[in-house]
Design a protein around this motif. Sequence first.
Motif, PDB file in Angstrom:
ATOM      1  N   GLY A   1     -26.901  88.974  25.522  1.00  0.00           N
ATOM      2  CA  GLY A   1     -27.600  89.475  24.353  1.00  0.00           C
ATOM      3  C   GLY A   1     -26.783  90.483  23.589  1.00  0.00           C
ATOM      4  N   LEU A   2     -27.359  90.948  22.487  1.00  0.00           N
ATOM      5  CA  LEU A   2     -26.719  91.960  21.676  1.00  0.00           C
ATOM      6  C   LEU A   2     -27.777  92.880  21.082  1.00  0.00           C
ATOM      7  N   VAL A   3     -27.352  94.107  20.790  1.00  0.00           N
ATOM      8  CA  VAL A   3     -28.181  95.099  20.104  1.00  0.00           C
ATOM      9  C   VAL A   3     -27.413  95.568  18.882  1.00  0.00           C
ATOM     10  N   PHE A   4     -28.055  95.496  17.725  1.00  0.00           N
ATOM     11  CA  PHE A   4     -27.428  95.888  16.457  1.00  0.00           C
ATOM     12  C   PHE A   4     -28.196  97.072  15.887  1.00  0.00           C
ATOM     13  N   GLU A   5     -27.472  98.185  15.650  1.00  0.00           N
ATOM     14  CA  GLU A   5     -28.074  99.407  15.126  1.00  0.00           C
ATOM     15  C   GLU A   5     -27.340  99.819  13.846  1.00  0.00           C
ATOM     16  N   PRO A   6     -27.649  99.190  12.722  1.00  0.00           N
ATOM     17  CA  PRO A   6     -26.942  99.528  11.482  1.00  0.00           C
ATOM     18  C   PRO A   6     -27.268 100.917  10.962  1.00  0.00           C
TER      19      PRO A   6
ATOM     20  N   LEU B   1     -22.890  98.214  17.296  1.00  0.00           N
ATOM     21  CA  LEU B   1     -23.100  96.921  17.956  1.00  0.00           C
ATOM     22  C   LEU B   1     -22.854  97.046  19.453  1.00  0.00           C
ATOM     23  N   LEU B   2     -23.775  96.511  20.231  1.00  0.00           N
ATOM     24  CA  LEU B   2     -23.639  96.482  21.695  1.00  0.00           C
ATOM     25  C   LEU B   2     -23.807  95.044  22.158  1.00  0.00           C
ATOM     26  N   LEU B   3     -22.881  94.571  22.975  1.00  0.00           N
ATOM     27  CA  LEU B   3     -22.958  93.252  23.590  1.00  0.00           C
ATOM     28  C   LEU B   3     -23.216  93.427  25.078  1.00  0.00           C
ATOM     29  N   ARG B   4     -24.059  92.580  25.660  1.00  0.00           N
ATOM     30  CA  ARG B   4     -24.380  92.729  27.078  1.00  0.00           C
ATOM     31  C   ARG B   4     -24.569  91.368  27.721  1.00  0.00           C
TER      32      ARG B   4
END
Length: 787
Positions: free
Chosen positions: A552-557, A486-489
Amino acid sequence: MKNTLGYALICLSISTAFAAQDADEYYQLPLEQLLQVTTQAKAQVGSRGDKRNALDAEVPIDVISAAELESSGHTSLISALAALVPGFNAPAPSIADGTDHAPPFTLRGLNPDQVLVLVNGKRLHQSSLLHNNGTVGRGSSSVDLNIIPLDAVSRVEILRESASAQYGSDAIAGTINIILKGYGQSSQARMHYGKTSKGDGEHKQASIFHSVPLSGDGFINLTGAWRDRGRSNRAAADTEDGGRINTRFGDADTQDGSFLLNAELLQGDTTLYSHALYNRRLSNAGAFFRRADSEQNIPELYPDGFLPKIAPKITDYSFSGGAKGILSDDTHWDLSYTHGHNDFHFYLKNSLNASLGRISPTSFDAGSTDYTQQILNLALSKKIGLHTLSYGYEWREEHYRINAGDSASYVQGPHPSAGGSQGFPGFGLANEVSQRRQTHSIYGDLNYRLSQRWTLDTATRLDHSSDFGSTFSGKLALRFRPTDTLLLRASLNTGFRAPSLTQSHFSYTGSYRNSADPAPTLWGNFAVDHPVSRALGAKDLKVEKSTHFAMGLVFEPAANLTASVDGFITDINDRIMPTAYISADSVPTAKSTLKQYDIDGAVYFTNAIKTRTHGVDLRLDYSHELKQGATLKFRSGYQYSKTRIQSINPPSTVLGNNAENVVLDSFSRVLVEQGQPAHRFNLRSTYSTRSYDLMFNLNRFGAYASTLDHYKVGFAAKWTLDAELAYHFDQSLTVALGGVNLFDTEPDTWEDSGYPRDPADKVVPYSQYSPLNFNGRYIYMRAHYKF
């Protein structure tokens, strides 16, 4: 918005349901399969350091590969990006003078001149054309992306973020960085042929890309391309002219020849690099038809009436050259020079100057506009532990010119008819102008690693221009990775767009004849410093300034599944627009001024409004490795963006009580707030094997509105489907069959929207604002050979 957002979330749920491989499993793959593994797309835009994973950036970035561009079925870069990128809007103008031949594009519903375009990180010059008719982008000048041949492109990076603090003026809506093919490319040739299901709009294209490897990682890449796009016509029959189709409403008949060089040469610790571009375009499109009994016609020359044809010759060339290397203290340096030029030369065919009577020519040189840009840039960057400090200096000079045409193209002759060539009156001596601007800039960028999981990115830039003074821009972006998946920006920045030289100095005058007045009447679009404009309240244009906030966020499961969501708000102050037509009828207080200068009416540019654009971007990427080396990939995207006018700048008291409606009339309000679709959805799926690739591209273009006779008219959203089957005969030869808009979807006509029109107006069935091309189904074949 709810329905389209639901579609996007459904696609996200379906794709997430697939069982994904863990990244560690790649270590178990044999070499043959490992070579086929695709990693995250890299991007350089938005950073002064090295390129990094696009999904790991502090700001949202789309990366479109060369393979995606090629399999889109489109032969031009603008059309390909419009088919692949939500939020990238490129309506097809027609009967819009020069805009027919160099169409604009937009990002996030903002203006074409609020998008910065780079090639290999260097600023690409704008066109000298001012979009001055009733099209999306009215009142702006834009970069012509179609001058770049598709075969030369390695990838396109689209930064969905304001970036003036890094790149300077124009980067309010976003930045497009076109990366040219570099080292390790195969030489190749490509041919494309297609036409619409209605039998017109024939496209023929041939291109060749040749790569010469040099020592180290050096190379010389050469691309030559020729494109012939035949005209299309969707005009209806003219019931007042015997029921014949006498008007052309569709794509212009266009031929492009392009040449592009991209090269790097290693000399010890220094790399010499350059890229050069040349494009020559011949184009032909119609104006409105002049009937035989029209006062604009001379029956002895055209007994059946005539259709004036605007046939410009457009030349673009650009060169960037420089050197880069590493100093003894590990400081990276890059010194470059860029020169770009556009010449837009108007010619008229099948026309006349009615005021000259029977002696009128039927072909005219109507003059030209030119724009030249020169840039000198020194960029320095140094790693300090985990941090990166970048800084530099840039000098830029711009030069804008208007050159008069043949006297017959603009002169008022002895006969009591409107002077000038029909279809497009030429630029006269009074319109000629030559204006320059110099801008000096210093900038700095610090990427600071607060910890392994926190990164702070800051940037500042100070620009000083010879005509509008100084402007300061700043950026603050924060990235936090609470887990590995998970990345939050978030980001906050200020931006600006300098008034273009075209907006400040464009001048165009003409005449028309009112049936109630035997003498022709003059009108004009005047520069802001012209005495007429000053008398009507014009002032020197100020810089457009923006504030942009995004989270925003990026989710890489899993290694093969990524989802992102980014919300944004962009406020722009002092947006520049042309006024409404100022006449004695619309502005009674201007009557004495107009009479003093003996003109019927005038238009000039002004800092008119403050707007707020808000929206959200959703992106999803999923890939799945199947048996026997087959791969299934999904890429979906959704964008919602809505612009609202928050306030109108106080207009001049010279314009009287109706001043606000002069600064912002109903036409301009609808264009800004509803002229572009607020919703856009895209789902692209590709199934690939060693023998063939099967691609489907599904698009939904949202609803939009236009104006007719000062009334707002709404148009419905539409779905389209593109598909392509590409067969690989061997590692060298690929042949593909495909279709764009397979279900032959057409935009709503004016009648579909429920707006009744006079029969004489029905020859033009569609709105100029349609984000969906009105050509209908297009079928094509292409062949691709590597050597």
